[in-house]
Design a protein around this motif. Structure first.
Motif, PDB file in Angstrom:
ATOM      1  N   PRO A  56     -19.393 -15.688  -3.498  1.00  0.00           N
ATOM      2  CA  PRO A  56     -19.317 -16.256  -4.849  1.00  0.00           C
ATOM      3  C   PRO A  56     -18.324 -15.468  -5.699  1.00  0.00           C
ATOM      4  O   PRO A  56     -18.531 -14.291  -5.974  1.00  0.00           O
ATOM      5  CB  PRO A  56     -20.752 -16.125  -5.379  1.00  0.00           C
ATOM      6  N   LYS A  57     -17.249 -16.104  -6.062  1.00  0.00           N
ATOM      7  CA  LYS A  57     -16.174 -15.399  -6.770  1.00  0.00           C
ATOM      8  C   LYS A  57     -15.355 -16.386  -7.559  1.00  0.00           C
ATOM      9  O   LYS A  57     -15.446 -17.601  -7.365  1.00  0.00           O
ATOM     10  CB  LYS A  57     -15.282 -14.646  -5.785  1.00  0.00           C
ATOM     11  N   ARG A  58     -14.532 -15.843  -8.431  1.00  0.00           N
ATOM     12  CA  ARG A  58     -13.573 -16.668  -9.156  1.00  0.00           C
ATOM     13  C   ARG A  58     -12.287 -15.890  -9.371  1.00  0.00           C
ATOM     14  O   ARG A  58     -12.293 -14.664  -9.508  1.00  0.00           O
ATOM     15  CB  ARG A  58     -14.140 -17.155 -10.476  1.00  0.00           C
ATOM     16  N   GLU A  59     -11.206 -16.627  -9.347  1.00  0.00           N
ATOM     17  CA  GLU A  59      -9.907 -16.037  -9.645  1.00  0.00           C
ATOM     18  C   GLU A  59      -9.759 -15.926 -11.156  1.00  0.00           C
ATOM     19  O   GLU A  59     -10.105 -16.855 -11.890  1.00  0.00           O
ATOM     20  CB  GLU A  59      -8.777 -16.896  -9.080  1.00  0.00           C
ATOM     21  N   VAL A  60      -9.261 -14.797 -11.605  1.00  0.00           N
ATOM     22  CA  VAL A  60      -9.029 -14.617 -13.034  1.00  0.00           C
ATOM     23  C   VAL A  60      -7.647 -14.021 -13.248  1.00  0.00           C
ATOM     24  O   VAL A  60      -7.106 -13.326 -12.378  1.00  0.00           O
ATOM     25  CB  VAL A  60     -10.104 -13.704 -13.683  1.00  0.00           C
ATOM     26  N   HIS A  71      -3.402 -10.573 -11.662  1.00  0.00           N
ATOM     27  CA  HIS A  71      -4.204 -11.491 -10.860  1.00  0.00           C
ATOM     28  C   HIS A  71      -5.369 -10.745 -10.220  1.00  0.00           C
ATOM     29  O   HIS A  71      -5.188  -9.676  -9.643  1.00  0.00           O
ATOM     30  CB  HIS A  71      -3.352 -12.151  -9.775  1.00  0.00           C
ATOM     31  N   ALA A  72      -6.562 -11.326 -10.318  1.00  0.00           N
ATOM     32  CA  ALA A  72      -7.761 -10.638  -9.839  1.00  0.00           C
ATOM     33  C   ALA A  72      -8.760 -11.624  -9.262  1.00  0.00           C
ATOM     34  O   ALA A  72      -8.722 -12.831  -9.547  1.00  0.00           O
ATOM     35  CB  ALA A  72      -8.411  -9.856 -10.986  1.00  0.00           C
ATOM     36  N   PHE A  73      -9.654 -11.095  -8.434  1.00  0.00           N
ATOM     37  CA  PHE A  73     -10.845 -11.804  -7.998  1.00  0.00           C
ATOM     38  C   PHE A  73     -12.055 -11.070  -8.562  1.00  0.00           C
ATOM     39  O   PHE A  73     -12.190  -9.857  -8.387  1.00  0.00           O
ATOM     40  CB  PHE A  73     -10.964 -11.837  -6.469  1.00  0.00           C
ATOM     41  N   LEU A  74     -12.939 -11.808  -9.219  1.00  0.00           N
ATOM     42  CA  LEU A  74     -14.216 -11.276  -9.653  1.00  0.00           C
ATOM     43  C   LEU A  74     -15.266 -11.788  -8.674  1.00  0.00           C
ATOM     44  O   LEU A  74     -15.517 -12.994  -8.604  1.00  0.00           O
ATOM     45  CB  LEU A  74     -14.534 -11.726 -11.079  1.00  0.00           C
ATOM     46  N   VAL A  75     -15.844 -10.877  -7.905  1.00  0.00           N
ATOM     47  CA  VAL A  75     -16.759 -11.226  -6.812  1.00  0.00           C
ATOM     48  C   VAL A  75     -18.169 -10.831  -7.227  1.00  0.00           C
ATOM     49  O   VAL A  75     -18.439  -9.650  -7.479  1.00  0.00           O
ATOM     50  CB  VAL A  75     -16.346 -10.504  -5.510  1.00  0.00           C
ATOM     51  N   GLU A  76     -19.087 -11.817  -7.266  1.00  0.00           N
ATOM     52  CA  GLU A  76     -20.410 -11.578  -7.848  1.00  0.00           C
ATOM     53  C   GLU A  76     -21.540 -12.171  -6.998  1.00  0.00           C
ATOM     54  O   GLU A  76     -22.154 -13.164  -7.387  1.00  0.00           O
ATOM     55  CB  GLU A  76     -20.465 -12.146  -9.264  1.00  0.00           C
TER      56      GLU A  76
END
Length: 308
Positions: A56-60, A71-76
């Motif tokens: 479960p993640k989103r690109e931010v 550019h980042a991935f927030l992985v939760e």
């Protein structure tokens, strides 16, 4: 007279050419291709694309104070207030950070991995070995805290340039995380550059060309070697730091990490890996690496963590 003037002009042209050449190599260091990094990490078993895709993640995109996106991935995967930010090394990108991210996902943390300026999918024109990168890291930390709230329990892990960036952020800008893990940082970029110059371009005497390169960096990218020396700010860091280095590292010498460890005041821990060259401490000593992280977290970091 004409002959003397000709010699002076030739010498000036030579020094200008060398200064431009070396500063270009630093500012525009050749990066690894993204596909090359992906294939390397997959082949080594450190990156499973199926598992990564299912997280479960989103690109931010986080706004750098210098006007470009990070550019980042927030992985939760966890319902927790514990987060780790991973800062990769020079020429790499965020996919090199996945192996470290996975260590913390296993330990109940969520994670943010991102590309430094001029790396991966982030913007930015030059690489500055921590000078501009530390402000970008602050932007990442600030964004995460705004996104997740003031009760965030935060760690930052950095490798090589990422580790130096992290220490500069903590020592110069704000001690804004709850703990830090510095894997194979340089302590002073001027000394690191001097060392690499001796190894890679033996015909150029460091005593002459180190100050010349410093001058060109000041003129072209508005910072100096003195601005990228974590050893000069390490005593400002109050939060716990785990220092890691491979004893066989011959790119950034382990003596630099030992110096940082000795100068750091307060809670700290040092792990020297037996095997592996530069940035290979985890790859070649994975079990011992994880044990060092667990010992550090249990002894210095999580003992003061807020409840999840």
């Amino acid at each position: 007279m004409k002959k003397t003037l000709g010699i002076l002009v030739s010498a000036l042209f030579f020094f200008l050419s060398i200064g431009l050449y070396i500063s270009n190599r630093l500012m525009y260091i050749k990066k690894k291709e993204e596909q090359q990094i992906l294939e390397r990490e997959v082949k080594a078993g450190r990156l499973n694309m199926k598992n990564f895709s299912s997280l479960p993640k989103r690109e931010v995109k986080i706004h750098s104070p210098f006007g470009y996106p990070l550019h980042a991935f927030l992985v939760e995967p966890h319902d927790t207030n514990r987060y780790i930010i991973i800062a990769h090394g020079v020429t790499e990108n965020k996919f090199n950070s996945v192996k470290y991210m996975n260590l913390f996902l296993k330990r109940g943390y969520n994670a943010l991995i991102y590309d430094h300026r001029r790396h991966g999918e982030s913007g930015g024109k030059t690489t500055s070995y921590g000078y501009y990168e530390k402000f970008d890291l602050k932007a990442v930390v600030d964004w995460l805290k705004k996104e997740k709230g003031a009760d965030l329990f935060l760690g930052i892990h950095g490798e090589s340039m990422g580790a130096a960036t992290m220490l500069l952020y903590a020592g110069m800008l704000e001690d804004g995380a709850d703990f830090y893990i510095a894997d194979c940082p340089f302590s002073d970029f001027k000394e690191q550059f001097r060392y690499r110059l001796k190894r890679e371009i033996k015909l150029l005497p460091p005593a002459l060309f180190v100050p010349l390169t410093d001058l060109f960096l000041r003129l072209r990218d508005k910072y100096s070697f003195a601005d990228i020396a974590p050893i000069s700010v390490i005593q400002n860091i109050q939060k716990p730091v785990l220092f890691i280095h491979s004893e066989k590292d011959d790119f950034i010498l382990p003596s630099m990490t030992k110096e940082l460890y000795e100068q750091k005041q307060g809670s700290k821990m040092l792990y020297l890996a037996k095997e592996g060259l530069h940035a290979q401490s985890f790859n070649e000593n994975s079990q011992e690496y994880e044990k060092a992280i667990d010992q550090f977290l249990q002894t210095y970091a999580e003992s003061v963590a807020m409840p999840t």
